[in-house]
Design a protein around this motif. Structure first.
Motif, PDB file in Angstrom:
ATOM      1  N   ILE A  94      38.573  37.717  43.335  1.00 43.81           N
ATOM      2  CA  ILE A  94      39.683  36.851  43.742  1.00 43.81           C
ATOM      3  C   ILE A  94      40.274  37.363  45.057  1.00 43.81           C
ATOM      4  N   PHE A  95      40.243  36.494  46.083  1.00 43.67           N
ATOM      5  CA  PHE A  95      40.823  36.839  47.379  1.00 43.67           C
ATOM      6  C   PHE A  95      42.102  36.060  47.668  1.00 43.67           C
TER       7      PHE A  95
ATOM      8  N   ALA B 139      48.040  39.602  45.323  1.00 42.77           N
ATOM      9  CA  ALA B 139      49.276  40.381  45.351  1.00 42.77           C
ATOM     10  C   ALA B 139      49.770  40.664  43.933  1.00 42.77           C
ATOM     11  N   GLN B 140      49.603  39.685  43.046  1.00 36.80           N
ATOM     12  CA  GLN B 140      50.026  39.868  41.659  1.00 36.80           C
ATOM     13  C   GLN B 140      49.187  40.959  40.980  1.00 36.80           C
ATOM     14  N   ILE B 141      47.883  40.915  41.207  1.00 33.74           N
ATOM     15  CA  ILE B 141      46.996  41.931  40.632  1.00 33.74           C
ATOM     16  C   ILE B 141      47.371  43.315  41.151  1.00 33.74           C
TER      17      ILE B 141
ATOM     18  N   LEU C 120      49.796  48.728  40.499  1.00 31.22           N
ATOM     19  CA  LEU C 120      50.782  49.734  40.906  1.00 31.22           C
ATOM     20  C   LEU C 120      51.694  50.115  39.738  1.00 31.22           C
ATOM     21  N   ASP C 121      52.055  49.115  38.927  1.00 29.13           N
ATOM     22  CA  ASP C 121      52.845  49.404  37.721  1.00 29.13           C
ATOM     23  C   ASP C 121      52.038  50.289  36.772  1.00 29.13           C
ATOM     24  N   GLY C 122      50.740  50.012  36.684  1.00 30.16           N
ATOM     25  CA  GLY C 122      49.879  50.833  35.836  1.00 30.16           C
ATOM     26  C   GLY C 122      49.799  52.262  36.331  1.00 30.16           C
ATOM     27  N   LEU C 123      49.697  52.441  37.646  1.00 30.55           N
ATOM     28  CA  LEU C 123      49.635  53.781  38.213  1.00 30.55           C
ATOM     29  C   LEU C 123      50.934  54.540  37.974  1.00 30.55           C
ATOM     30  N   LYS C 124      52.052  53.836  38.113  1.00 31.36           N
ATOM     31  CA  LYS C 124      53.337  54.493  37.855  1.00 31.36           C
ATOM     32  C   LYS C 124      53.423  54.946  36.398  1.00 31.36           C
ATOM     33  N   ALA C 125      52.973  54.073  35.492  1.00 29.17           N
ATOM     34  CA  ALA C 125      52.983  54.441  34.080  1.00 29.17           C
ATOM     35  C   ALA C 125      52.077  55.647  33.830  1.00 29.17           C
TER      36      ALA C 125
ATOM     37  N   ASP D 276      40.943  39.559  37.085  1.00 30.71           N
ATOM     38  CA  ASP D 276      39.811  39.489  38.006  1.00 30.71           C
ATOM     39  C   ASP D 276      38.710  40.439  37.540  1.00 30.71           C
ATOM     40  N   PRO D 277      37.829  39.964  36.643  1.00 29.12           N
ATOM     41  CA  PRO D 277      36.751  40.815  36.123  1.00 29.12           C
ATOM     42  C   PRO D 277      35.777  41.296  37.195  1.00 29.12           C
ATOM     43  N   ALA D 278      35.770  40.633  38.365  1.00 27.42           N
ATOM     44  CA  ALA D 278      34.850  41.032  39.438  1.00 27.42           C
ATOM     45  C   ALA D 278      35.411  42.140  40.320  1.00 27.42           C
ATOM     46  N   ASP D 279      36.637  42.561  40.080  1.00 27.52           N
ATOM     47  CA  ASP D 279      37.281  43.626  40.840  1.00 27.52           C
ATOM     48  C   ASP D 279      37.020  44.953  40.123  1.00 27.52           C
ATOM     49  N   PRO D 280      36.308  45.894  40.761  1.00 26.65           N
ATOM     50  CA  PRO D 280      35.999  47.148  40.067  1.00 26.65           C
ATOM     51  C   PRO D 280      37.163  48.135  39.960  1.00 26.65           C
ATOM     52  N   ALA D 281      38.215  47.958  40.753  1.00 23.46           N
ATOM     53  CA  ALA D 281      39.302  48.946  40.769  1.00 23.46           C
ATOM     54  C   ALA D 281      40.000  49.103  39.416  1.00 23.46           C
ATOM     55  N   PRO D 282      40.383  48.016  38.721  1.00 21.14           N
ATOM     56  CA  PRO D 282      41.008  48.214  37.407  1.00 21.14           C
ATOM     57  C   PRO D 282      40.104  48.976  36.434  1.00 21.14           C
ATOM     58  N   LEU D 283      38.803  48.710  36.489  1.00 19.60           N
ATOM     59  CA  LEU D 283      37.869  49.438  35.628  1.00 19.60           C
ATOM     60  C   LEU D 283      37.816  50.913  36.014  1.00 19.60           C
ATOM     61  N   ARG D 284      37.884  51.188  37.301  1.00 13.41           N
ATOM     62  CA  ARG D 284      37.864  52.575  37.767  1.00 13.41           C
ATOM     63  C   ARG D 284      39.048  53.347  37.201  1.00 13.41           C
ATOM     64  N   TYR D 285      40.228  52.750  37.264  1.00 14.64           N
ATOM     65  CA  TYR D 285      41.410  53.421  36.739  1.00 14.64           C
ATOM     66  C   TYR D 285      41.370  53.521  35.221  1.00 14.64           C
TER      67      TYR D 285
END
Length: 424
Positions: A180-181, A187-189, A194-199, A219-228
């Protein structure tokens, strides 16, 4: 993972001897100084990070190299250049009043991608017309040309694959979704991440897991959430089954070099712990070849230290330091090895300067253990296991490591090292 940004752009230093990219696009950044390199807005961008998952090579280049002479000769730095693998210049983003902003670079690549996507749409329409007129072979050729662009344009490749199957062509290969671009949704993602990182940084790991999972679902195609998520499961929660599943998912999808490197490092670390030393070592070596991570270099140093290879240990300690010489985790880690190599005074100074760093408690304990300060070492180990770590699964694994770690040889037989049932 301590940066207060979640979309660190996986820039890599491009050297003259590096093999050239053979596909996709190349985005070259010619910074004006080391200060810009360390503080530029180009270091964090969800847009650029996602394009790094789609065959866009992101490279930092010295303007005095052959690449610099070709693309940036006479330009006032900083400047960013978009090029094709054959060396064709696509476009430039030039600085304004000495500053190159990430928005300029994002616009440069987004403009080119829209132009190319429009051309693919025309090619698909042309293929449709040819198929309708009965010229199936010509249509198949056109659709295959679109399919060949699957890395840059996954959704258009899926459209072409669907049309090819209707024409009797089954061998279309593996296909993926486009990330998703859209600016608002992106911006929402990013806000959720960022809220997840703070937690996570506040040790609220259940909340972090929920937030990272929400971002992944958006956004299942975004690898960053999976990385974290993978690192959260591996490092903080200790659920290695979920960590493996998450890291394997990253390696099975189009993912940026940073995400792939984190996944390989995590799998390597767990594999070594489970006794498959050579397999785990190979994964961690692949990690730093894919993208250099200080964490992976540090764990490679740990591996070779356990093997008694002082030269390789020192090599990887220095590699970690070279990535960020002022990073306190790198400094404390290096101090743990200095303490055992006759540099006790220097190691002790680093340890004292960084003693408040809770996540560094294990390596701080290593410094004091090797310098004969057993009570201090045991107190810091206790702080690590019972203040920093929150999950018994992690505690158990790390206590087992501490009992065989050479840096704690002076306290291996101390009753305090065996007092907790998790160590037995």
């Amino acid at each position: 993972m301590q940066d207060q940004q979640v979309y660190r752009v996986p820039w890599r230093l491009i050297k003259p001897e590096d093999p050239p990219a053979s596909a996709g696009l190349l985005l070259y950044w010619f910074p004006s100084s080391q200060q810009e390199l360390e503080r530029s807005s180009l270091l964090n961008s969800r847009t650029l990070s996602l394009y790094a998952s789609q065959c866009v090579t992101l490279g930092i280049v010295d303007a005095h190299t052959p690449i610099g002479e070709k693309f940036a000769a006479g330009d006032k730095l900083p400047v960013a250049v978009l090029a094709q693998p054959d060396g064709t210049l696509v476009g430039k983003a030039e600085n304004k009043n000495g500053y190159l902003k990430v928005e300029q670079v994002e616009n440069l690549i987004e403009s080119e991608m829209k132009k190319r996507e429009s051309a693919l749409k025309e090619k698909i329409e042309d293929a449709k017309s040819k198929a309708k007129s009965g010229d199936n072979q010509a249509a198949i050729q056109e659709y295959r040309a679109v399919l060949d662009q699957r890395c840059l344009f996954p959704n258009k490749a899926k459209d072409a694959a669907k049309a090819l199957k209707k024409l009797g062509v089954a061998d279309v290969g593996q296909l993926f979704d486009t990330p998703i671009f859209d600016a608002d949704r992106s911006a929402q993602i990013e806000r959720i991440m960022l809220d997840g990182l703070k937690a996570e940084n506040d040790a609220r790991y259940t909340a972090a897991e929920r937030l990272y999972s929400e971002a992944h679902q958006m956004d299942p195609a975004d690898p960053a959430p999976l990385r974290y998520l993978g690192e959260l499961y591996r490092h903080h929660i200790g659920d290695w089954d979920k960590a493996r599943e998450t890291f394997d998912a990253i390696l099975a999808m189009p993912a940026d070099p940073l995400s792939r490197a984190v996944a390989m490092h995590g799998l390597g670390k767990m594999t070594i712990h489970e006794g498959e030393f050579k397999k785990g070592l190979a994964l961690m070596e692949s990690s730093v070849q894919t993208y250099p991570l200080a964490l992976a270099y540090r764990n490679l140093a740990v591996y070779w230290n356990s093997e008694g290879d002082a030269a390789k240990t020192d090599f990887y300690v220095r590699k970690a330091l070279a990535l960020d010489p002022s990073d306190p985790y790198n400094l404390v880690f290096a101090a743990a090895f200095m303490a055992g190599n006759g540099q006790g005074d220097e190691a002790l100074k680093i340890a004292r300067d960084n003693e408040a760093l809770l996540p560094a408690s294990y390596n701080l304990a290593a410094v004091y253990a090797q310098l004969g300060q057993k009570d201090k070492a045991l107190a810091l180990l206790k702080r690590h296991f019972f203040e920093y770590e929150r999950y018994q699964a992690v505690r158990t694994k790390e206590m087992m490591e501490a009992r065989v770690d050479a840096v704690f040889a002076s306290i291996h037989d101390d009753p305090a090292m065996n007092a907790h049932p998790a160590t037995n």
